[in-house]
Enzyme design. Structure first.
Site, PDB file in Angstrom:
ATOM      1  N   ASP A 274     -12.158 -51.924  15.239  1.00 52.26           N
ATOM      2  CA  ASP A 274     -10.735 -52.183  15.361  1.00 52.26           C
ATOM      3  C   ASP A 274     -10.086 -51.599  14.100  1.00 52.26           C
ATOM      4  OD1 ASP A 274      -8.235 -52.963  16.073  1.00 52.26           O
ATOM      5  OD2 ASP A 274      -8.753 -55.052  16.499  1.00 52.26           O
TER       6      ASP A 274
HETATM    7  C1  BGC Z   1      -5.471 -54.202  17.372  1.00 52.31           C
HETATM    8  C2  BGC Z   1      -6.129 -53.391  18.461  1.00 52.31           C
HETATM    9  C3  BGC Z   1      -5.391 -52.093  18.644  1.00 52.31           C
HETATM   10  C4  BGC Z   1      -5.392 -51.355  17.329  1.00 52.31           C
HETATM   11  C5  BGC Z   1      -4.719 -50.005  17.381  1.00 52.31           C
HETATM   12  C6  BGC Z   1      -5.283 -53.405  16.107  1.00 52.31           C
HETATM   13  O1  BGC Z   1      -4.448 -54.080  15.230  1.00 52.31           O
HETATM   14  O2  BGC Z   1      -6.236 -55.352  17.108  1.00 52.31           O
HETATM   15  O3  BGC Z   1      -6.140 -54.120  19.656  1.00 52.31           O
HETATM   16  O4  BGC Z   1      -5.968 -51.341  19.664  1.00 52.31           O
HETATM   17  O5  BGC Z   1      -4.722 -52.143  16.366  1.00 52.31           O
HETATM   18  O6  BGC Z   1      -3.360 -50.124  17.494  1.00 52.31           O
END
Ligand code: BGC
Length: 753
Positions: A274
């Site tokens: 993530d």
């Molecule tokens: C989130 C993810 C997301 C990623 C990219 C993170 O803060 O937890 O779900 O895909 O950001 O935007």
């Protein structure tokens, strides 16, 4: 003319640097391409580039502004080896990219589809696949390769801020809905990223909190849906989560990312972190977390050092790079797809509307049904969110559509009358209140609630005189970065309660009805005030066509057929994880004990006899259904068992029903939930009197539970009861069968092995 000496010299230099001949990437030469990379290139390639620092999370190694502005990140491009960048963008309710591009007049809108919870509430996998197909089309046509979706964490506690992105409290329903979504997106030739793997069930301290649970709860509740999706759909990527799981960051857990995901489940794709996840990057690489997103300068330094001191092997590095390249060669960006930047948003708005209507759940409709309303009725429409309807949640799952249809607009489109002064009054009031709120500069920033107006009884007396009915919308929004609060989110505010109470008193005194519409991201209290209103419709966060979809159900164009994918308790204290959520110490939780174990949601309510306000699987219709003739294929289980049942529309209008199969397993050395969902089918649209025969097939896997002491899934011998009905507490047909001997359905690797 190129000097031959220069060529020879540069080849010699490249060989000295360890760079062999320069293959151009193809499906067939991935290993050669990895060999042709220098050590520095390899290390760079292990992380991507990403969102500009405006995201507030520190420096990143680049910005994706070039190709698709607003995408969340991309992999490294390496022109010398023919490697293009692969673009990744959010998210679970549709594609999130910037709508504005500098120097251009046109806008790059995408479709806000219904959010995860409402999609799951359709219990309709083919419809969800259609939604996924439309999302995948927008992904591809805007030049994106991977949609960072679906979000499929279990809704363990109703306060989790991101529940709106997730599907359900139940792993079976979550797994089947998520699989449909993955299939729908991926049939376009773009990838998904199933997330957040795993046990990311809260936002409070999500980047460090340790989710502590038994191996059984992990396997049966928190991994089961991922397992189903991986095995049946092979998502192109999996996103590890931010949190720790039993002491180890998931992104650093070889047990999770290699032993379970690849060795046990046969995952063939790529794992990404993530965004900005974790601190020990060498451990992430070694665990099998192939790509680090969105790429930070200190990752490079750490990995270089780990290779130099021998804690990270070149085999591990090469393995991860190969997996990234295996992904690259499948992507439209590599295949040279000429995207149009022009998906059919009009058609997708229809897909969004249909899915939204099917996921709305009718909780209450009075002894003499109030809904559907007669067209042309004049409606006293109250509540801010009737006019400023919430279509989705906040954070990375937010989607910028061109025009969101409010409930007021939808009802008017459907031929209902809303008094002009009432519309104007709300518009003025909302504008004034919004102006008082802090401006929102980042998607991760909280959206503050607009306090409801205090309606005096005099004002309501005037409304009752001029209107046939009162419709009141209660709204809730939440999202990434923070959890909800019991008082501010779960419970209704004093102003909301006053609006409901006063409207109820005034309208009922004149023999007129009151309908509540819940435009909510997640579960709220729907029990303490329910007797004040005649009907309650949960519209959830229904996407761009919100108002039209609400109107379709309210006027009866569509007969509601949504069923709850999560329990509505009578009080927050009845949530099985209420005492533990969000962890210890209370102010800054370092860990959260999962003392609720496998007893999440209805598993708890049913087994421990705690009556909910509205149970999992529940939802009313404008017609009625019967279920009859449940028949099993045998008395004894032998590899599989089929169950058939006939469902009939016994009412007066067309409708769809969700036939749900729950299984009660024999209790042995370990406690079992009294019932678990093991099958569901949404019927076709049945005409009055029409019936449909539904067939379920149970495999040994469906009978099994996880025994940590044997690291195995085992179907216990004994008597099983099949219960078929239309909610987790309304079983209309039952039958039993016997399993003669235990079956070990799956041998796993225990947590401590
Ligand atoms: C989130 C993810 C997301 C990623 C990219 C993170 O803060 O937890 O779900 O895909 O950001 O935007």
């Amino acid at each position: 003319m190129v000097n031959i000496k220069t060529v020879l010299l540069s080849v010699a230099c490249m060989m000295a640097l360890g760079v062999s001949a320069q293959p151009k990437l193809s499906k067939a030469n991935i290993k050669d391409v990895v060999k042709a990379m220098t050590l520095d290139e390899k290390i760079e390639f292990l992380h991507g580039i990403g969102m500009p620092a405006a995201s507030g999370s520190g420096p990143v190694t680049g910005s994706v502004q070039g190709k698709v502005p607003g995408a969340a990140g991309e992999t490294q491009r390496m022109e010398r080896l023919g490697i293009p960048a692969i673009i990744m963008a959010d998210g679970p309710a549709g594609l999130r990219i910037d709508t504005i591009r500098s120097g251009e007049k046109r806008r790059y809108y995408t479709t806000a589809f219904p959010t995860g919870t409402i999609l799951a509430s359709t219990w309709n996998t083919s419809l969800v696949e259609e939604v996924g197909n439309a999302m995948g089309n927008e992904t591809k046509e805007y030049g994106v390769d991977i949609l960072l979706a679906p979000g499929m964490n279990i809704q363990r506690n109703l306060l989790c801020g991101r529940n709106y992105e997730y599907y359900s409290e139940d792993p079976y329903l979550t797994g089947h809905i998520a699989a449909a979504m993955v299939n729908g997106v991926q049939k376009n030739g773009v990838g998904t990223s199933v997330k957040h793997f795993a046990a990311n069930n809260q936002e409070t301290r999500r980047a460090s909190v340790d989710a502590r649970m038994s191996e059984r709860a992990l396997r049966e509740i928190y991994l089961r849906a991922f397992q189903y999706v991986v095995k049946t759909t092979q998502p192109w990527t999996v996103m590890s989560s931010y949190n720790k799981l039993n002491g180890t960051f998931t992104a650093e857990s070889k047990y999770l990312l290699t032993t379970i995901l690849r060795d046990e489940w046969g995952f063939k794709g790529m794992v990404t972190t993530d965004w900005f996840s974790g601190k020990d990057f060498a451990a992430q690489v070694a665990a099998g977390n192939d790509l680090m997103m969105p790429g930070r300068p200190n990752e490079t330094e750490q990995i270089k050092a780990a290779i130099a001191n021998g804690t990270l092997s070149m085999e591990e590095v090469d393995r991860n790079i190969e997996r990234i390249l295996e992904l690259v060669v499948k992507c439209p960006s590599f295949l040279g797809y000429k995207y149009s930047d022009n998906p059919d948003l009009k058609a997708h708005a229809e897909v969004s509307r249909n899915a939204a209507t099917e996921g709305m759940v009718l909780l209450k409709n009075g002894l003499t049904p109030v809904l559907p309303l007669k067209k042309g009725m004049s409606v006293a429409l109250l509540g801010n969110y009737s006019y400023k309807t919430i279509v989705g949640g906040t954070g990375s799952g937010e989607v910028p559509s061109a025009h969101n249809v409010s409930i007021a607009e939808g009802l008017q489109n459907a031929g209902f009358t809303i008094n002009k002064e009432l519309v104007a009054l709300h518009a003025k009031y909302i504008a004034e209140e919004v102006a008082k709120l802090p401006p929102r500069t980042q998607i991760i920033q909280k959206v503050e609630a607009i306090p409801e107006r205090l309606w005096t009884k005099d004002e309501l007396q005037q409304l009752v005189a001029n209107n046939d009915i009162a419709v009141i919308t209660i709204g809730r929004i939440a999202g990434e970065g923070r959890d909800r609060k019991v008082d501010a989110d779960y419970q209704l505010s004093e102003a909301e309660l006053a609006m409901l109470n006063n409207a109820s008193e005034v309208f009922h005194a004149k023999g007129k009805k009151v309908v509540a519409i819940l435009n909510i991201d997640g579960v709220i209290d729907a029990s303490t005030w329910a007797d004040k209103v005649d009907a309650i419709l949960v519209a959830w966060l229904p996407g761009v066509q919100a108002g039209n979809a609400v109107a379709d159900v309210v006027c009866g164009k569509v007969n509601p057929s949504g069923k709850l994918a999560i329990t509505f308790p009578k009080a927050y204290e009845d949530v099985p994880s209420a005492k533990d959520f969000p962890g210890v110490p209370a102010k800054k939780p370092q860990y959260c004990e999962y003392n609720d174990d496998i007893f999440v949601g209805y598993r708890y309510h049913n087994t421990k006899n705690v009556e909910p306000a509205y149970p999992f699987g529940y939802g009313l219709s404008y017609t009625t259904f019967s279920m009859s003739g449940l028949k099993l294929s045998g008395k004894t289980f032998n590899n599989k068992m089929t169950a058939t049942v006939t469902v009939k529309n016994t009412g007066k209008v067309d409708g769809k029903e969700v036939v749900q199969l729950y299984l009660s397993a024999p209790v042995t050395s370990q406690e079992k939930p009294s019932e678990e969902l093991k099958g569901f089918v949404k019927t076709k649209l049945l005409k009055p009197g029409e019936q449909q025969v539904i067939t379920f097939t149970l495999s040994a896997d469906d009978l099994a539970s996880y025994y940590p002491d044997q690291s195995s899934w085992i179907a216990d011998k004994g008597t099983y009861t099949v219960k078929v009905g239309n909610s987790s507490r309304n079983f209309l047909q039952e039958a039993t069968f016997t399993l003669k001997n235990d079956i070990v359905t799956e041998k796993c690797h225990g947590m401590k092995n």
